[in-house]
Design a protein around this motif. Structure first.
Motif, PDB file in Angstrom:
ATOM      1  N   LYS A   1      75.035  17.981  77.016  1.00 41.71           N
ATOM      2  CA  LYS A   1      74.768  16.558  76.772  1.00 41.71           C
ATOM      3  C   LYS A   1      75.660  15.754  77.709  1.00 41.71           C
ATOM      4  O   LYS A   1      76.882  15.970  77.739  1.00 41.71           O
ATOM      5  N   LEU A   2      75.061  14.834  78.421  1.00 39.35           N
ATOM      6  CA  LEU A   2      75.842  14.023  79.353  1.00 39.35           C
ATOM      7  C   LEU A   2      76.216  12.692  78.690  1.00 39.35           C
ATOM      8  O   LEU A   2      75.346  11.914  78.304  1.00 39.35           O
ATOM      9  N   VAL A   3      77.503  12.445  78.550  1.00 38.95           N
ATOM     10  CA  VAL A   3      77.966  11.201  77.922  1.00 38.95           C
ATOM     11  C   VAL A   3      78.749  10.386  78.954  1.00 38.95           C
ATOM     12  O   VAL A   3      79.703  10.885  79.564  1.00 38.95           O
ATOM     13  N   GLY A   4      78.308   9.165  79.157  1.00 42.45           N
ATOM     14  CA  GLY A   4      78.972   8.277  80.104  1.00 42.45           C
ATOM     15  C   GLY A   4      79.974   7.376  79.408  1.00 42.45           C
ATOM     16  O   GLY A   4      79.908   7.155  78.194  1.00 42.45           O
ATOM     17  N   THR A   5      80.905   6.864  80.185  1.00 38.12           N
ATOM     18  CA  THR A   5      81.907   5.951  79.630  1.00 38.12           C
ATOM     19  C   THR A   5      81.757   4.606  80.333  1.00 38.12           C
ATOM     20  O   THR A   5      81.637   4.537  81.550  1.00 38.12           O
ATOM     21  N   SER A   6      81.731   3.570  79.536  1.00 43.06           N
ATOM     22  CA  SER A   6      81.587   2.232  80.110  1.00 43.06           C
ATOM     23  C   SER A   6      82.164   1.234  79.120  1.00 43.06           C
ATOM     24  O   SER A   6      81.981   1.366  77.909  1.00 43.06           O
TER      25      SER A   6
ATOM     26  N   GLN B   1      78.629  20.741  73.044  1.00 42.58           N
ATOM     27  CA  GLN B   1      78.318  21.005  74.457  1.00 42.58           C
ATOM     28  C   GLN B   1      78.179  19.675  75.202  1.00 42.58           C
ATOM     29  O   GLN B   1      77.074  19.213  75.467  1.00 42.58           O
ATOM     30  N   THR B   2      79.302  19.079  75.513  1.00 40.91           N
ATOM     31  CA  THR B   2      79.258  17.751  76.147  1.00 40.91           C
ATOM     32  C   THR B   2      79.919  17.768  77.516  1.00 40.91           C
ATOM     33  O   THR B   2      80.945  18.413  77.723  1.00 40.91           O
ATOM     34  N   ALA B   3      79.288  17.059  78.454  1.00 43.61           N
ATOM     35  CA  ALA B   3      79.920  16.765  79.745  1.00 43.61           C
ATOM     36  C   ALA B   3      80.129  15.254  79.806  1.00 43.61           C
ATOM     37  O   ALA B   3      79.192  14.488  79.599  1.00 43.61           O
ATOM     38  N   PHE B   4      81.364  14.845  80.062  1.00 40.83           N
ATOM     39  CA  PHE B   4      81.699  13.415  80.154  1.00 40.83           C
ATOM     40  C   PHE B   4      81.714  12.989  81.611  1.00 40.83           C
ATOM     41  O   PHE B   4      82.259  13.700  82.451  1.00 40.83           O
ATOM     42  N   VAL B   5      81.147  11.840  81.901  1.00 36.81           N
ATOM     43  CA  VAL B   5      81.231  11.356  83.278  1.00 36.81           C
ATOM     44  C   VAL B   5      82.025  10.047  83.325  1.00 36.81           C
ATOM     45  O   VAL B   5      81.792   9.127  82.528  1.00 36.81           O
ATOM     46  N   PHE B   6      82.986  10.011  84.244  1.00 32.58           N
ATOM     47  CA  PHE B   6      83.861   8.843  84.429  1.00 32.58           C
ATOM     48  C   PHE B   6      83.708   8.304  85.844  1.00 32.58           C
ATOM     49  O   PHE B   6      83.732   9.076  86.807  1.00 32.58           O
ATOM     50  N   GLY B   7      83.571   6.989  85.964  1.00 32.28           N
ATOM     51  CA  GLY B   7      83.504   6.366  87.288  1.00 32.28           C
ATOM     52  C   GLY B   7      84.888   6.099  87.838  1.00 32.28           C
ATOM     53  O   GLY B   7      85.884   6.266  87.132  1.00 32.28           O
TER      54      GLY B   7
ATOM     55  N   GLN C   1      85.343   0.554  90.408  1.00 28.89           N
ATOM     56  CA  GLN C   1      83.926   0.198  90.349  1.00 28.89           C
ATOM     57  C   GLN C   1      83.194   0.621  89.077  1.00 28.89           C
ATOM     58  O   GLN C   1      82.110   0.118  88.800  1.00 28.89           O
ATOM     59  N   GLY C   2      83.730   1.569  88.345  1.00 25.89           N
ATOM     60  CA  GLY C   2      82.997   2.096  87.194  1.00 25.89           C
ATOM     61  C   GLY C   2      81.858   2.989  87.656  1.00 25.89           C
ATOM     62  O   GLY C   2      81.793   3.375  88.823  1.00 25.89           O
ATOM     63  N   LEU C   3      80.951   3.281  86.739  1.00 25.79           N
ATOM     64  CA  LEU C   3      79.847   4.189  87.069  1.00 25.79           C
ATOM     65  C   LEU C   3      78.679   3.437  87.692  1.00 25.79           C
ATOM     66  O   LEU C   3      78.272   2.394  87.201  1.00 25.79           O
ATOM     67  N   GLY C   4      78.142   3.991  88.749  1.00 24.67           N
ATOM     68  CA  GLY C   4      77.023   3.358  89.448  1.00 24.67           C
ATOM     69  C   GLY C   4      75.677   3.680  88.807  1.00 24.67           C
ATOM     70  O   GLY C   4      75.589   4.356  87.779  1.00 24.67           O
TER      71      GLY C   4
ATOM     72  N   LYS D   1      73.977   5.812  85.372  1.00 22.23           N
ATOM     73  CA  LYS D   1      73.443   4.941  84.314  1.00 22.23           C
ATOM     74  C   LYS D   1      72.069   5.395  83.855  1.00 22.23           C
ATOM     75  O   LYS D   1      71.719   5.309  82.691  1.00 22.23           O
ATOM     76  N   GLY D   2      71.258   5.890  84.794  1.00 21.38           N
ATOM     77  CA  GLY D   2      69.921   6.334  84.437  1.00 21.38           C
ATOM     78  C   GLY D   2      69.867   7.728  83.840  1.00 21.38           C
ATOM     79  O   GLY D   2      68.815   8.150  83.371  1.00 21.38           O
ATOM     80  N   ASN D   3      70.965   8.438  83.862  1.00 25.52           N
ATOM     81  CA  ASN D   3      70.892   9.858  83.511  1.00 25.52           C
ATOM     82  C   ASN D   3      71.736  10.300  82.317  1.00 25.52           C
ATOM     83  O   ASN D   3      71.615  11.442  81.883  1.00 25.52           O
TER      84      ASN D   3
END
Lengths: 272, 272
Positions: free
Chosen positions: A197-202, A217-223, A227-230, A234-236
């Protein structure tokens, strides 16, 4: 007994300075420099290939730790080379050197070469998108390793992983955690193929991290901090979280964010 | 129109360098230097007394932010002084200066002078014991401010609060959070007199921070990174917590620990 290197114009001294300063040189030579007893010990413990240890006994601030390092390295096929104080000062990148610096073989960061056993635990995973500052990357690797992240993926990194500041800020722990680097698409494909599971931070996310029902089962994405996450991420992402910030500051240091979110993940995914 | 200061030996340039480098000078003059548009804006927003803004228009990386700062300061009784590039380079403590540096009046850190209204919220409080590194202190102040700590108490600090690195690492937020400094005994008395629960952090604590039933009126005490908390606090805390660290690292960066624990506190003390 080898001769002590004293001259600042000694070719070895020059080469060590190049390895410290040039990412290109590190790539060409497939080697990097790691300074400090703790950092080199971490490399040895992680099974990384230490080639030569350069040392100056008069600079050692903690002779016991130094002896332990020497002892740990004794049966390995590696060279020891003593250096004069000035020569060591030139190869060092610390304000207060502790008199030891090693040349270490770099390792592959290729995502396709990352081996994972069939039942191996891979989550949680931290994805750092377009990470820019070596000191920041190193500090995050230290936090990620301490808090149980299994893998760190660098998507389109803007920094060399073997930069001395990555090693220093991570206290050498960059050698103990699995790291791979690839383009955004490849990183996303890899994460999806493994059912994570892809979890974004914003800061604009509705759900607070400490209320989120994290899947084990998590993958975290950090920008990156600036700039933060592009749009790509955001779409994924399948979920978004933010940290609660009742104060006036508009953002947290990225390393602190990674720590808080991993801490929330540990709480949410463990049974008592 | 005032003359531009160009000479490196100009007395103002020399004084600014002294203010940057000497804690003693800062105490004597009751002033300190804050560099950077964001940092100075934070001072202005916090109502701190900015005396003079030194600037070099050619160094401004973000002219809009610079204009905003100028606008915010226009009606205040403060001086603007333009500086030549070399002179500005000498007073700056940044690798990439953004062309603005201010002299600001320092304020009292006396615990007895800290005014608190009768119904004012004072918790959570962060106590930093014997904090040593200005960069660390600044980063923690940024985190504490962002995550809703109301007050930070420095017990027996080993660093000057107005050190340029505190200001930089906190992004100027050291001006927005209430900070006082005193000896350990006085800090403890103050906390007890206000009925706060004192919770210590230690890697040897049995209870995980994210399982602890935090009281809304809590003061957290953190030791310095190298030594942890000494005997004084060990005998006086009413509870102890640790952070979960499944990895091999033996410790977390202090700033990350403060962030994780404040995040746990926010979760535990808020109703939905």
């Amino acid at each position: 007994m080898k001769e002590i290197i004293n001259s600042l114009s000694n070719p070895t001294v020059k080469e060590l300075v190049k390895l410290r300063e040039s990412a290109r040189r590190r790539r060409e030579r497939k080697r990097f420099v790691a300074e400090g007893v703790d950092e080199i010990l971490a490399m040895v413990e992680a099974g990384r290939e230490v080639e030569t240890i350069f040392h100056n006994p008069n600079l050692a601030s903690d002779s016991k730790a130094m002896e332990e390092l020497m002892e740990r390295c004794r049966n390995k096929e590696l060279d020891f080379q003593e250096m004069g104080k000035d020569a060591f000062g030139k190869i060092s990148y610390r304000r207060n050197p502790d008199g030891v610096l090693a040349v270490v073989h770099s390792w592959s960061l290729s995502l396709s070469e990352m081996r994972i056993g069939p039942h191996e635990k891979i989550a949680p995973i931290i994805i750092l998108d377009e990470v820019e500052k070596p000191g920041n990357l190193g500090a995050i690797l230290r936090t990620a390793e301490a808090m149980g992240a299994q893998i760190v993926l660098l998507s389109d990194p803007r920094v060399d992983f073997f930069n001395p500041n990555v090693i220093r800020s991570s206290r050498g722990l960059m050698s103990k955690i699995r790291v791979a680097s690839a383009g955004k698409e490849r990183v996303l494909d890899w994460v999806r193929a493994r059912g994570l599971k892809l979890v974004g931070t914003s800061s604009k996310a509705e759900c607070l991290s400490h209320r989120y029902a994290y899947h084990p089962q998590t993958a975290f994405v950090f920008g990156c901090e600036s700039q933060g996450l592009g749009d790509f991420w955001k779409g994924n992402a399948s979920g978004w979280v933010r940290l609660q910030m009742p104060g006036t500051a508009s953002s947290l240091n990225l390393n602190v964010s990674v720590g808080c979110i991993l801490n929330d993940f540990l709480r949410a995914t463990q049974s008592d």
